[in-house]
Design a protein around this motif. Structure first.
Motif, PDB file in Angstrom:
ATOM      1  N   GLU A   7       0.839  -1.195   0.000  1.00 48.79           N
ATOM      2  CA  GLU A   7       0.000   0.000   0.000  1.00 48.79           C
ATOM      3  C   GLU A   7       0.878   1.251   0.000  1.00 48.79           C
ATOM      4  OE1 GLU A   7      -3.031   0.151   2.998  1.00 48.79           O
ATOM      5  OE2 GLU A   7      -3.056  -2.050   3.170  1.00 48.79           O
ATOM      6  N   VAL A   8       0.350   2.313  -0.579  1.00 44.30           N
ATOM      7  CA  VAL A   8       1.064   3.589  -0.577  1.00 44.30           C
ATOM      8  C   VAL A   8       0.938   4.227   0.798  1.00 44.30           C
ATOM      9  CG1 VAL A   8       1.195   5.901  -1.585  1.00 44.30           C
ATOM     10  CG2 VAL A   8       0.662   3.932  -3.028  1.00 44.30           C
ATOM     11  N   ALA A   9       2.063   4.709   1.335  1.00 46.14           N
ATOM     12  CA  ALA A   9       2.034   5.377   2.629  1.00 46.14           C
ATOM     13  C   ALA A   9       1.456   6.783   2.492  1.00 46.14           C
ATOM     14  CB  ALA A   9       3.450   5.443   3.201  1.00 46.14           C
ATOM     15  N   LYS A  10       0.735   7.223   3.491  1.00 46.87           N
ATOM     16  CA  LYS A  10       0.174   8.575   3.484  1.00 46.87           C
ATOM     17  C   LYS A  10       1.268   9.554   3.902  1.00 46.87           C
ATOM     18  CE  LYS A  10      -4.568   7.110   4.494  1.00 46.87           C
ATOM     19  NZ  LYS A  10      -5.714   7.223   5.444  1.00 46.87           N
ATOM     20  N   LEU A  11       1.559  10.511   3.020  1.00 41.87           N
ATOM     21  CA  LEU A  11       2.681  11.414   3.245  1.00 41.87           C
ATOM     22  C   LEU A  11       2.309  12.562   4.175  1.00 41.87           C
ATOM     23  CD1 LEU A  11       4.200  11.685  -0.345  1.00 41.87           C
ATOM     24  CD2 LEU A  11       4.605   9.980   1.421  1.00 41.87           C
ATOM     25  N   HIS A  12       3.194  12.812   5.128  1.00 37.38           N
ATOM     26  CA  HIS A  12       3.096  13.996   5.983  1.00 37.38           C
ATOM     27  C   HIS A  12       4.432  14.134   6.699  1.00 37.38           C
ATOM     28  CE1 HIS A  12       2.823  11.885   9.886  1.00 37.38           C
ATOM     29  NE2 HIS A  12       2.228  10.937   9.172  1.00 37.38           N
ATOM     30  N   GLU A  16       6.742  13.950   3.551  1.00 34.18           N
ATOM     31  CA  GLU A  16       6.250  14.957   2.619  1.00 34.18           C
ATOM     32  C   GLU A  16       7.362  15.927   2.236  1.00 34.18           C
ATOM     33  OE1 GLU A  16       2.232  17.711   2.165  1.00 34.18           O
ATOM     34  OE2 GLU A  16       3.049  17.301   4.159  1.00 34.18           O
ATOM     35  N   TYR A  72       7.003   7.508  -0.761  1.00 34.44           N
ATOM     36  CA  TYR A  72       5.730   6.797  -0.854  1.00 34.44           C
ATOM     37  C   TYR A  72       5.792   5.405  -0.223  1.00 34.44           C
ATOM     38  CZ  TYR A  72       3.658  10.314  -3.880  1.00 34.44           C
ATOM     39  OH  TYR A  72       3.139  11.488  -4.368  1.00 34.44           O
ATOM     40  N   LEU A  77       8.739   8.336   7.726  1.00 39.52           N
ATOM     41  CA  LEU A  77       7.583   8.062   8.592  1.00 39.52           C
ATOM     42  C   LEU A  77       7.971   7.084   9.703  1.00 39.52           C
ATOM     43  CD1 LEU A  77       4.744   7.539   5.943  1.00 39.52           C
ATOM     44  CD2 LEU A  77       5.148   9.581   7.344  1.00 39.52           C
ATOM     45  N   GLU A  81       3.175   4.300  11.382  1.00 40.15           N
ATOM     46  CA  GLU A  81       2.370   4.957  10.355  1.00 40.15           C
ATOM     47  C   GLU A  81       2.614   4.393   8.959  1.00 40.15           C
ATOM     48  OE1 GLU A  81       2.646   9.178  10.530  1.00 40.15           O
ATOM     49  OE2 GLU A  81       2.442   9.264  12.713  1.00 40.15           O
ATOM     50  N   PRO A  83       1.963   1.446   6.350  1.00 41.77           N
ATOM     51  CA  PRO A  83       0.984   0.355   6.186  1.00 41.77           C
ATOM     52  C   PRO A  83       1.632  -1.015   6.396  1.00 41.77           C
ATOM     53  CG  PRO A  83       0.719   1.974   4.441  1.00 41.77           C
ATOM     54  CD  PRO A  83       1.966   2.363   5.185  1.00 41.77           C
ATOM     55  N   THR A  90       5.078  -2.752   2.485  1.00 44.43           N
ATOM     56  CA  THR A  90       5.420  -1.357   2.199  1.00 44.43           C
ATOM     57  C   THR A  90       6.778  -1.001   2.798  1.00 44.43           C
ATOM     58  OG1 THR A  90       3.084  -0.731   2.158  1.00 44.43           O
ATOM     59  CG2 THR A  90       4.672   1.041   2.421  1.00 44.43           C
TER      60      THR A  90
END
Length: 352
Positions: A7-12, A16, A72, A77, A81, A83, A90
């Protein structure tokens, strides 16, 4: 090929930042490089350093692409956090992306630094200076080959690096040692390539303001060494048992800044012709309706007699061989270019 369940990790946060910094510097680097390429093609002056910089640019662009892929896949991260967590597909794909990113980083830097050294060789006349620059070129490729080999044999089998197969790896202390060796070599060579052109230019007969401007252009590579110094503490990431990819995000970010600045700095000398071209198209303040070329010719003839002694006073003797990189008998030469930096932006063989 990604593993099942990826799964693609949510960027922040830092992840980011890795993506934004990489895209921004990639755009700036590409703009400067293609300006350089356009100038060379326009004047039909493609030289060996242009081909080396082209190879370095392409390899560096691939490195930047893998840096975006790292973001990604969890780089920057914390483990919680990402996946699937630390044992998920991931996370493993993030380790694979870091592996490929390292290979292209080391290889691209060898080509970029060699291009910069060849540019400086066009104004280096003294033998020890030329030997030093050729030594840096050889050392850059030697270090790149050795470190690439180490990365490839770091674990056995190689898939152990991204946790796809069981096996063994060298201790993390070896990775830290490699990081410090690479950074140390980069810092030393960056500062040599910064100080040496200033040392050469300052002895030439030209206005002090022009010396300062040319020294800044040829010595801009020192900014890359600053990024290298900032990156050094991030080597401790190799000892982290938890949040390893998060800590590695700092190293990836500053490495991208380092290599992209190196490309930009290596292209700046070629852009000097673009600036000179824009200035030559401006109308004269004293004679706004006059032809600038005619005014330049008149100015050159009127000052030629009185400036011969001044030109001979501080300017080193320059060979007049038409195939020499130091030749001065060329179309549209001006007094300020004679014996100075003309060879940086004009074709000619580099003498070993």
């Amino acid at each position: 090929m990604t593993q099942a369940g990826w799964e693609v990790a949510k960027l922040h946060g830092l992840a980011e930042a890795v993506l934004i910094v990489t895209i921004t510097f990639s755009a700036l680097m590409s703009l400067v490089f293609f300006l350089r390429l356009g100038i060379r093609l326009r004047y039909q002056e493609l030289m060996r350093e242009d081909y080396l910089m082209g190879a370095g640019y392409v390899l560096n662009l691939v490195q930047n692409a893998f840096a975006c892929y790292c973001a990604y896949n969890g780089v920057g991260l914390p483990d919680s956090e990402i996946p699937g967590g630390k044992n998920g597909p991931t996370y493993n794909e993030g380790l694979k992306a870091v592996f490929l990113w390292q290979l292209f980083y080391l290889t691209s830097m060898a080509f970029i630094k060699s291009s910069i050294c060849l540019t400086i060789l066009r104004i280096a006349i003294i033998r020890w200076q030329r030997i030093l620059l050729w030594t840096i070129i050889g050392l850059s490729f030697f270090i790149a080959v050795i470190l690439d080999i180490f990365i490839l044999v770091e674990c056995k089998p190689i898939a152990r690096i991204w946790n796809e197969e069981p096996g063994w790896c060298y201790p993390n202390s070896a990775k830290v040692a490699i990081t410090f060796i690479t950074s140390g070599v980069n810092i030393v060579t960056d500062w040599i390539c910064t100080i040496l052109p200033i040392f050469i230019i300052w002895k030439l007969q030209m206005p002090k303001q022009r010396k300062v401007a040319l020294s800044f252009v040829l010595g801009a590579g020192c900014m890359a060494s600053i990024a290298t110094l900032v990156r050094l503490p991030s080597a401790s990431a190799y000892f982290e048992e938890y949040d390893y990819l998060k800590e590695l995000g700092t190293k990836v970010t500053w490495t991208i800044i380092e290599t992209d600045i190196a490309v930009i700095a290596g292209c700046l000398p070629a852009l000097r012709r673009l600036v000179k071209g824009l200035q030559s198209n401006r109308p004269s303040k004293a004679y706004p309706n006059s032809d600038n070329k005619l005014l330049a010719l008149v100015s050159w003839k009127s000052s030629k007699k009185g400036s011969q002694k001044d030109a001979q006073k501080g300017t080193p003797k320059v060979p007049q061989d038409p195939y020499s990189p130091y030749r001065t008998y060329m179309p549209n030469d001006s007094l300020e270019e004679l014996g100075s930096t003309k060879s940086i932006i004009t074709p000619g063989p580099i003498v070993k």
